[in-house]
Design an enzyme around this catalytic site. Structure first.
Site, PDB file in Angstrom:
ATOM      1  N   TYR A  10       3.622 -13.729  14.806  1.00  0.00           N
ATOM      2  CA  TYR A  10       5.147 -13.562  14.192  1.00  0.00           C
ATOM      3  C   TYR A  10       5.119 -11.989  13.967  1.00  0.00           C
ATOM      4  O   TYR A  10       6.155 -11.333  14.470  1.00  0.00           O
ATOM      5  CB  TYR A  10       5.033 -14.109  12.746  1.00  0.00           C
ATOM      6  N   ASN A  61       9.069 -23.755  -1.819  1.00  0.00           N
ATOM      7  CA  ASN A  61       7.810 -24.649  -2.432  1.00  0.00           C
ATOM      8  C   ASN A  61       7.678 -24.683  -3.891  1.00  0.00           C
ATOM      9  O   ASN A  61       7.671 -25.921  -4.475  1.00  0.00           O
ATOM     10  CB  ASN A  61       6.460 -23.824  -2.122  1.00  0.00           C
ATOM     11  N   TYR A 120      -1.254 -19.289  -3.945  1.00  0.00           N
ATOM     12  CA  TYR A 120      -2.504 -18.858  -3.093  1.00  0.00           C
ATOM     13  C   TYR A 120      -3.019 -17.587  -3.545  1.00  0.00           C
ATOM     14  O   TYR A 120      -2.341 -16.712  -3.927  1.00  0.00           O
ATOM     15  CB  TYR A 120      -1.675 -18.665  -1.726  1.00  0.00           C
ATOM     16  N   GLY A 121      -4.316 -17.476  -3.782  1.00  0.00           N
ATOM     17  CA  GLY A 121      -4.740 -16.417  -4.264  1.00  0.00           C
ATOM     18  C   GLY A 121      -4.872 -16.397  -5.829  1.00  0.00           C
ATOM     19  O   GLY A 121      -4.794 -17.314  -6.461  1.00  0.00           O
ATOM     20  N   PRO A 153      -0.082 -10.195   2.744  1.00  0.00           N
ATOM     21  CA  PRO A 153       0.081  -9.064   2.418  1.00  0.00           C
ATOM     22  C   PRO A 153       0.135  -8.948   0.831  1.00  0.00           C
ATOM     23  O   PRO A 153       0.535  -9.731   0.070  1.00  0.00           O
ATOM     24  CB  PRO A 153       1.644  -8.643   2.773  1.00  0.00           C
TER      25      PRO A 153
END
Ligand code: NAD
Ligand code: UDP
Length: 312
Positions: free
Chosen positions: A144, A189, A203-204, A273
């Site tokens: 991407y 989400n 996430y993370g 990022p």
């Protein structure tokens, strides 16, 4: 009345752009292969005789007599663009070449929907247009990020070599109605999970940041950019500079939806990022534009949309 081609017009952003340009009295051709687009997104527009739907894959050349081309065709959510990464590169690169070839042939203006992903995992925050980015060329997001970077290169080279009338905008995270409920991006989400009292998946550690722009603000900037003079080619950042951690976003959405959802933590995807914030000094000066819809207001509209969608 102008004739306008929108590639990827049945997608999230494209469907809002189609509506806006039709409302202004233009003739709109919406081209899509329906990979992540949905005919339902443009269903209400089909009663308008100035609206045409065209099933076509932008990897293949096409012809149309139009005044303006907005090139949006490309899956934008990480799960979708990583599903078939070779196709994603092809869509960005061949899609750009085909849009540029047509624009050159008929002297149309062509706008590339580029992305903040060209900055990769940035070493500076906020990101200004003159920053060249920090992008992994061989990672899972590269199809991407590098596809979009190559598309920018092609736009600039067609402009320099063939005087093609180009515009490049770099879009930062945008959200709103018409996102797919299974789109995989963070706002859709979290809202869909919260409305169903399911676990909210961070996430993370959730300390990574994003700056979220409501879709109507983006569409306003796109239309203004297309109307600028031919020497205004960009690239130009379009986004909302209000920056939030992903954890803060989860808490806001849980509160707004009065959800019983718990937050759970999952592994951070590769090359995610750490921060994103647009410097929009250029957009303010050139377009006289800045975002008007706060996250608070934009989330209300989007939650309302998904609530109705899930009831259907
Ligand atoms: P989306 O996935 O909802 O829309 C993309 C549309 O392109 C879909 O309708 C899809 O079916 C279509 N498409 C994909 N491949 C195609 C192909 N080969 N031929 C024809 N049509 C094809 O995503 P979106 O959020 O609406 O994004 C639109 C554009 O804006 C994309 O180019 C994306 O990279 C860019 N962008 C979006 C964001 C964002 O936050 N939404 C941020 C930066 C850039
Ligand atoms: N994200 C998350 N949970 C999710 C979906 C995304 O924590 O269910 C995180 C993701 O890891 C990233 C941020 O939210 O740090 C934004 O993700 P998105 O896919 O929306 O956009 P992008 O990473 O392309 O900016």
């Amino acid at each position: 009345m102008k004739k306008i081609l929108i590639t990827g017009g049945a997608g999230f952003i494209g469907s809002h752009l189609c509506k806006r340009l039709l409302d202004e009295g233009n003739d709109v051709i919406c081209m899509d292969n329906y990979f992540t687009g949905d005919k339902e997104n443009v269903l209400p527009l089909r009663v308008n005789p100035h609206f045409e739907l065209l099933r076509h894959d932008v990897i293949q050349p096409y012809l149309a007599e139009v005044d303006e081309i907005y090139n949006l065709a490309c899956p934008a959510s990480p799960i979708h663009y990583q599903f078939d990464p070779i196709k994603t590169v092809n869509t960005s690169v061949m899609g750009a070449i085909n849009a540029l070839t047509l624009a050159s042939k008929i002297s149309a203006k062509v706008m590339q929907s580029s992305t903040s992903e060209v900055y990769g995992d940035p070493m500076i925050n906020p990101q200004v247009e003159s920053y060249w980015g920090n992008v992994n060329p061989i990672g899972v997001r590269s199809c991407y990020d590098e596809g979009k970077r190559c598309a920018e290169t092609l736009f600039m080279d067609y402009h320099r070599q063939q005087k093609t009338r180009i515009k490049i905008i770099r879009i930062f995270n945008t959200y709103g109605p018409n996102m797919l409920p299974n789109d995989g991006r963070v706002i859709s989400n979290f809202i869909v999970q919260a409305l169903q009292n399911q676990d909210i998946t961070i996430y993370g550690n959730g300390q990574q940041t994003r700056s979220f722009q409501y879709v109507t603000d983006l569409v306003e900037a796109m239309v203004r950019m297309m109307q600028t003079s031919d020497d205004m080619i960009g690239p130009i950042n379009i986004g909302n500079p209000c920056e939030f951690t992903i954890e803060a976003l989860a808490e806001i959405i849980i509160k707004k939806t009065k959800s019983k959802s718990k937050i759970i933590y999952k592994p951070l995807p590769m090359d995610d990022p750490k921060c994103r914030q647009p410097d929009i000094t250029k957009a303010k000066a050139v377009l006289g534009w800045e975002p008007k819809v706060s996250l608070d207001e934009g989330l209300d509209y989007t939650i309302d949309y998904f609530r109705k969608y899930l009831m259907k």
